[in-house]
Design a protein around this motif. Sequence first.
Motif, PDB file in Angstrom:
ATOM      1  N   GLU A   1      16.006 -44.147  -7.072  1.00 19.72           N
ATOM      2  CA  GLU A   1      17.855 -44.639  -7.423  1.00 19.72           C
ATOM      3  C   GLU A   1      18.304 -44.558  -5.617  1.00 19.72           C
ATOM      4  OE1 GLU A   1      18.270 -40.251  -8.042  1.00 19.72           O
ATOM      5  OE2 GLU A   1      16.301 -39.770  -9.189  1.00 19.72           O
ATOM      6  N   ASN A   2      17.748 -45.792  -5.577  1.00 22.26           N
ATOM      7  CA  ASN A   2      18.477 -46.244  -3.933  1.00 22.26           C
ATOM      8  C   ASN A   2      18.597 -45.228  -3.093  1.00 22.26           C
ATOM      9  OD1 ASN A   2      17.872 -48.483  -4.628  1.00 22.26           O
ATOM     10  ND2 ASN A   2      20.017 -49.131  -6.511  1.00 22.26           N
ATOM     11  N   LEU A   3      18.245 -44.096  -3.033  1.00 25.51           N
ATOM     12  CA  LEU A   3      18.498 -42.960  -1.552  1.00 25.51           C
ATOM     13  C   LEU A   3      17.908 -43.015  -1.459  1.00 25.51           C
ATOM     14  CD1 LEU A   3      18.412 -39.874  -3.818  1.00 25.51           C
ATOM     15  CD2 LEU A   3      20.777 -40.739  -3.653  1.00 25.51           C
ATOM     16  N   SER A   4      18.202 -42.755   0.621  1.00 22.97           N
ATOM     17  CA  SER A   4      18.201 -42.832   1.989  1.00 22.97           C
ATOM     18  C   SER A   4      17.878 -41.540   2.493  1.00 22.97           C
ATOM     19  CB  SER A   4      19.883 -43.610   2.858  1.00 22.97           C
ATOM     20  OG  SER A   4      20.315 -42.869   2.394  1.00 22.97           O
ATOM     21  N   VAL A   5      17.056 -41.437   3.528  1.00 27.01           N
ATOM     22  CA  VAL A   5      16.804 -40.076   3.555  1.00 27.01           C
ATOM     23  C   VAL A   5      17.678 -39.398   4.576  1.00 27.01           C
ATOM     24  CG1 VAL A   5      15.382 -38.861   5.647  1.00 27.01           C
ATOM     25  CG2 VAL A   5      14.438 -40.712   4.166  1.00 27.01           C
ATOM     26  N   ASP A   6      19.110 -40.397   4.730  1.00 26.21           N
ATOM     27  CA  ASP A   6      19.981 -39.709   4.929  1.00 26.21           C
ATOM     28  C   ASP A   6      20.766 -38.759   4.068  1.00 26.21           C
ATOM     29  OD1 ASP A   6      19.784 -40.233   8.054  1.00 26.21           O
ATOM     30  OD2 ASP A   6      21.499 -41.987   7.217  1.00 26.21           O
ATOM     31  N   ASN A   7      20.925 -39.825   2.610  1.00 29.76           N
ATOM     32  CA  ASN A   7      21.364 -39.292   1.709  1.00 29.76           C
ATOM     33  C   ASN A   7      20.906 -37.636   1.599  1.00 29.76           C
ATOM     34  OD1 ASN A   7      21.151 -42.089  -0.188  1.00 29.76           O
ATOM     35  ND2 ASN A   7      22.844 -41.423   1.021  1.00 29.76           N
TER      36      ASN A   7
ATOM     37  N   LEU B   1      15.071 -34.856  11.762  1.00 30.67           N
ATOM     38  CA  LEU B   1      14.481 -35.550  10.139  1.00 30.67           C
ATOM     39  C   LEU B   1      14.346 -37.418   9.940  1.00 30.67           C
ATOM     40  CD1 LEU B   1      16.393 -32.383   8.667  1.00 30.67           C
ATOM     41  CD2 LEU B   1      13.788 -32.248   9.816  1.00 30.67           C
ATOM     42  N   ARG B   2      15.426 -37.919  10.414  1.00 27.63           N
ATOM     43  CA  ARG B   2      15.295 -39.831   9.585  1.00 27.63           C
ATOM     44  C   ARG B   2      14.274 -39.852   9.581  1.00 27.63           C
ATOM     45  NH1 ARG B   2      18.954 -41.227  12.115  1.00 27.63           N
ATOM     46  NH2 ARG B   2      20.620 -40.862  11.033  1.00 27.63           N
ATOM     47  N   HIS B   3      13.736 -40.201  10.134  1.00 33.00           N
ATOM     48  CA  HIS B   3      12.357 -40.689  10.740  1.00 33.00           C
ATOM     49  C   HIS B   3      10.833 -39.561  10.183  1.00 33.00           C
ATOM     50  CE1 HIS B   3      12.249 -38.598  14.388  1.00 33.00           C
ATOM     51  NE2 HIS B   3      11.309 -38.877  14.599  1.00 33.00           N
TER      52      HIS B   3
ATOM     53  N   ILE C   1      19.210 -35.602   3.339  1.00 33.78           N
ATOM     54  CA  ILE C   1      19.347 -34.560   4.571  1.00 33.78           C
ATOM     55  C   ILE C   1      20.760 -33.698   4.081  1.00 33.78           C
ATOM     56  CG2 ILE C   1      19.897 -33.921   6.895  1.00 33.78           C
ATOM     57  CD1 ILE C   1      17.985 -36.337   7.137  1.00 33.78           C
ATOM     58  N   THR C   2      21.512 -35.211   4.292  1.00 33.73           N
ATOM     59  CA  THR C   2      23.083 -34.453   4.056  1.00 33.73           C
ATOM     60  C   THR C   2      22.747 -33.681   2.647  1.00 33.73           C
ATOM     61  OG1 THR C   2      23.693 -36.515   4.527  1.00 33.73           O
ATOM     62  CG2 THR C   2      25.441 -35.544   2.894  1.00 33.73           C
ATOM     63  N   ARG C   3      22.502 -33.994   1.508  1.00 35.57           N
ATOM     64  CA  ARG C   3      22.154 -33.099   0.186  1.00 35.57           C
ATOM     65  C   ARG C   3      21.736 -31.764   1.082  1.00 35.57           C
ATOM     66  NH1 ARG C   3      20.197 -36.239  -5.028  1.00 35.57           N
ATOM     67  NH2 ARG C   3      20.550 -34.443  -6.067  1.00 35.57           N
TER      68      ARG C   3
END
Length: 151
Positions: A133-139, A120-122, A141-143
């Motif tokens: 909010e300095n959130l990444s895609v990984d953040n 999903l990352r890309h 997905i983890t949520r």
Amino acid sequence: EEERLIAENNAHPEYFPQAVTVASLADITAARAMVDKIYMDPKILDYILDIVFATRPMHHAGLSERQQESHLEDLVPLIQYGASPRATIALVLAAKALAFMEGRAYVIPQDVKEAAHDVLRHRIILSYEAEAENLSVDNVITRILEELKTP
């Protein structure tokens, strides 16, 4: 100095690393056929669909009955574009491939979770709010994985 040594020792036109065959085309084709036969319970497919639908803020109503009580509202302003149906296909195949590599003839939820970030990352585009909010895609997905109920 280390890089100088690397360049001096390896920058020669006559030096070409040789590729070594580790699997034949027949081996790869056979492995793909075996991956296709890996069993996936319908509940795990529903879980994959829920994960992908959770990346689409306007389609949260399409979540399975099992996930209706999930609290994904906080994600709505963070995702500009969610994953497409191709992400669903890729996540199914990746989960099956992980099960195959683990020597199992069936997919478990952990296979899906392990593949989710890479698949999903890309495929998710975050909003400016998420970036602020300095959130990444990984953040994100983890949520999603933390919020959805595992079958």
